[in-house]
Design an enzyme around this catalytic site. Structure first.
Site, PDB file in Angstrom:
ATOM      1  N   CYS A  82      27.559  -6.188 -51.559  1.00  0.00           N
ATOM      2  CA  CYS A  82      28.391  -7.288 -51.070  1.00  0.00           C
ATOM      3  C   CYS A  82      29.789  -7.122 -51.650  1.00  0.00           C
ATOM      4  O   CYS A  82      29.954  -6.955 -52.867  1.00  0.00           O
ATOM      5  CB  CYS A  82      27.780  -8.623 -51.487  1.00  0.00           C
ATOM      6  SG  CYS A  82      28.807 -10.049 -51.061  1.00  0.00           S
ATOM      7  N   CYS A  85      30.533 -10.136 -54.286  1.00  0.00           N
ATOM      8  CA  CYS A  85      29.861 -10.330 -55.576  1.00  0.00           C
ATOM      9  C   CYS A  85      29.154  -9.097 -56.129  1.00  0.00           C
ATOM     10  O   CYS A  85      28.641  -9.130 -57.238  1.00  0.00           O
ATOM     11  CB  CYS A  85      28.873 -11.490 -55.490  1.00  0.00           C
ATOM     12  SG  CYS A  85      27.402 -11.121 -54.496  1.00  0.00           S
ATOM     13  N   CYS A 100      27.123   0.128 -31.675  1.00  0.00           N
ATOM     14  CA  CYS A 100      27.617  -1.201 -31.293  1.00  0.00           C
ATOM     15  C   CYS A 100      28.966  -1.518 -31.940  1.00  0.00           C
ATOM     16  O   CYS A 100      29.558  -2.541 -31.635  1.00  0.00           O
ATOM     17  CB  CYS A 100      26.595  -2.284 -31.634  1.00  0.00           C
ATOM     18  SG  CYS A 100      26.456  -2.667 -33.370  1.00  0.00           S
ATOM     19  N   CYS A 131      24.751 -12.945 -47.855  1.00  0.00           N
ATOM     20  CA  CYS A 131      24.395 -12.493 -49.195  1.00  0.00           C
ATOM     21  C   CYS A 131      23.681 -13.647 -49.902  1.00  0.00           C
ATOM     22  O   CYS A 131      24.208 -14.760 -49.959  1.00  0.00           O
ATOM     23  CB  CYS A 131      25.648 -12.077 -49.958  1.00  0.00           C
ATOM     24  SG  CYS A 131      25.326 -11.667 -51.695  1.00  0.00           S
ATOM     25  N   CYS A 134      25.933 -14.877 -53.205  1.00  0.00           N
ATOM     26  CA  CYS A 134      27.183 -15.647 -53.112  1.00  0.00           C
ATOM     27  C   CYS A 134      27.336 -16.407 -51.802  1.00  0.00           C
ATOM     28  O   CYS A 134      28.269 -17.180 -51.645  1.00  0.00           O
ATOM     29  CB  CYS A 134      28.388 -14.739 -53.320  1.00  0.00           C
ATOM     30  SG  CYS A 134      28.698 -13.591 -51.961  1.00  0.00           S
ATOM     31  N   HIS A 137      29.146 -14.301 -45.613  1.00  0.00           N
ATOM     32  CA  HIS A 137      28.718 -13.913 -44.266  1.00  0.00           C
ATOM     33  C   HIS A 137      28.775 -12.397 -44.145  1.00  0.00           C
ATOM     34  O   HIS A 137      29.797 -11.779 -44.434  1.00  0.00           O
ATOM     35  CB  HIS A 137      29.633 -14.560 -43.220  1.00  0.00           C
ATOM     36  CG  HIS A 137      29.405 -14.070 -41.833  1.00  0.00           C
ATOM     37  ND1 HIS A 137      28.317 -14.450 -41.081  1.00  0.00           N
ATOM     38  CD2 HIS A 137      30.128 -13.225 -41.059  1.00  0.00           C
ATOM     39  CE1 HIS A 137      28.385 -13.857 -39.897  1.00  0.00           C
ATOM     40  NE2 HIS A 137      29.480 -13.117 -39.853  1.00  0.00           N
ATOM     41  N   HIS A 140      24.924 -10.320 -38.369  1.00  0.00           N
ATOM     42  CA  HIS A 140      23.754 -10.888 -37.700  1.00  0.00           C
ATOM     43  C   HIS A 140      22.632  -9.860 -37.672  1.00  0.00           C
ATOM     44  O   HIS A 140      22.875  -8.656 -37.789  1.00  0.00           O
ATOM     45  CB  HIS A 140      24.103 -11.325 -36.276  1.00  0.00           C
ATOM     46  CG  HIS A 140      25.021 -12.490 -36.242  1.00  0.00           C
ATOM     47  ND1 HIS A 140      26.400 -12.350 -36.291  1.00  0.00           N
ATOM     48  CD2 HIS A 140      24.781 -13.826 -36.204  1.00  0.00           C
ATOM     49  CE1 HIS A 140      26.958 -13.549 -36.280  1.00  0.00           C
ATOM     50  NE2 HIS A 140      25.999 -14.461 -36.214  1.00  0.00           N
ATOM     51  N   ASP A 144      16.173  -5.499 -31.990  1.00  0.00           N
ATOM     52  CA  ASP A 144      16.244  -4.438 -30.983  1.00  0.00           C
ATOM     53  C   ASP A 144      16.535  -3.069 -31.594  1.00  0.00           C
ATOM     54  O   ASP A 144      17.012  -2.165 -30.924  1.00  0.00           O
ATOM     55  CB  ASP A 144      17.309  -4.772 -29.934  1.00  0.00           C
ATOM     56  CG  ASP A 144      18.711  -4.900 -30.540  1.00  0.00           C
ATOM     57  OD1 ASP A 144      18.880  -4.722 -31.769  1.00  0.00           O
ATOM     58  OD2 ASP A 144      19.648  -5.191 -29.782  1.00  0.00           O
ATOM     59  N   ARG A 152      17.765  -4.593 -36.500  1.00  0.00           N
ATOM     60  CA  ARG A 152      19.131  -4.071 -36.567  1.00  0.00           C
ATOM     61  C   ARG A 152      19.989  -5.105 -37.279  1.00  0.00           C
ATOM     62  O   ARG A 152      20.360  -6.122 -36.714  1.00  0.00           O
ATOM     63  CB  ARG A 152      19.676  -3.792 -35.166  1.00  0.00           C
ATOM     64  CG  ARG A 152      21.122  -3.330 -35.168  1.00  0.00           C
ATOM     65  CD  ARG A 152      21.568  -2.861 -33.789  1.00  0.00           C
ATOM     66  NE  ARG A 152      21.379  -3.842 -32.747  1.00  0.00           N
ATOM     67  CZ  ARG A 152      22.328  -4.674 -32.297  1.00  0.00           C
ATOM     68  NH1 ARG A 152      23.550  -4.636 -32.812  1.00  0.00           N
ATOM     69  NH2 ARG A 152      22.069  -5.533 -31.332  1.00  0.00           N
ATOM     70  N   CYS A 154      23.321  -5.931 -38.182  1.00  0.00           N
ATOM     71  CA  CYS A 154      24.650  -5.573 -37.694  1.00  0.00           C
ATOM     72  C   CYS A 154      25.663  -6.209 -38.652  1.00  0.00           C
ATOM     73  O   CYS A 154      25.816  -7.425 -38.677  1.00  0.00           O
ATOM     74  CB  CYS A 154      24.800  -6.103 -36.273  1.00  0.00           C
ATOM     75  SG  CYS A 154      26.252  -5.522 -35.418  1.00  0.00           S
TER      76      CYS A 154
END
Length: 169
Positions: A82, A85, A100, A131, A134, A137, A140, A144, A152, A154
């Protein structure tokens, strides 16, 4: 009719990949989730340690442009952590090319390193990954993936750092 087809195509593209969004959502630090996280910082502290781009992704749930991330093409052996942190999230053997536009992984490092949350922004239902240390974000997760896990993860490159594996002596 063309407009409808265009928006249908755009919606399906966003559904299949992370999406090129700059959605502004309430920062994670002001949510109740932050009360249970091991790493707690004020928004001012987060702004002081993250670049503006990292802050947008990690704290405001933004998304970097597809195919722009520094770690997308990384093929070195090591551990992805991350960026906020240092929590170890993924190892290089978990990474694959999903085409992707964002780094993709088929699983996380064991031990509850990642938390999930249902994300209903943009008129879709997705599973957000954060995470666990902390609350940052990451991206997602989708079911698939091409590997045996069928998953996956992503992930935005901006939410990650990379620790290269040291050569064995």
């Amino acid at each position: 009719m063309r407009t409808f087809l265009f928006y249908s195509f755009l919606s399906s593209l966003l559904w299949s990949c992370e999406g090129n969004t700059q959605t502004q959502v309430k920062p994670l630090n002001s949510s109740t989730m932050s009360d249970t996280l091991p790493v707690k910082k004020t928004e001012a502290e987060w702004r002081a340690i993250l670049t503006p781009e990292q802050y947008n992704v990690l704290r405001e749930k933004g998304t970097e442009h597809p195919f722009s991330g520094k770690l997308l093409e990384n093929k070195e052996k090591g551990v992805y952590t991350c960026a906020a942190c240092g929590n170890e999230l993924f190892s290089s053997d978990m990474k694959f090319d999903s085409h992707c536009g964002w780094p993709s992984f088929d699983r996380e490092i064991a031990g509850g390193k990642i938390k999930t949350h249902t994300d209903t922004t943009l008129g879709m239902i997705r599973t957000e990954i954060m995470c666990a240390r902390c609350g940052g974000h990451l991206g997602h997760i989708f079911d698939d993936g091409p590997t045996s896990t069928k998953m996956r993860y992503c992930v935005n490159s901006l939410s990650l750092d990379f620790k290269k594996e040291e050569p064995k002596k």
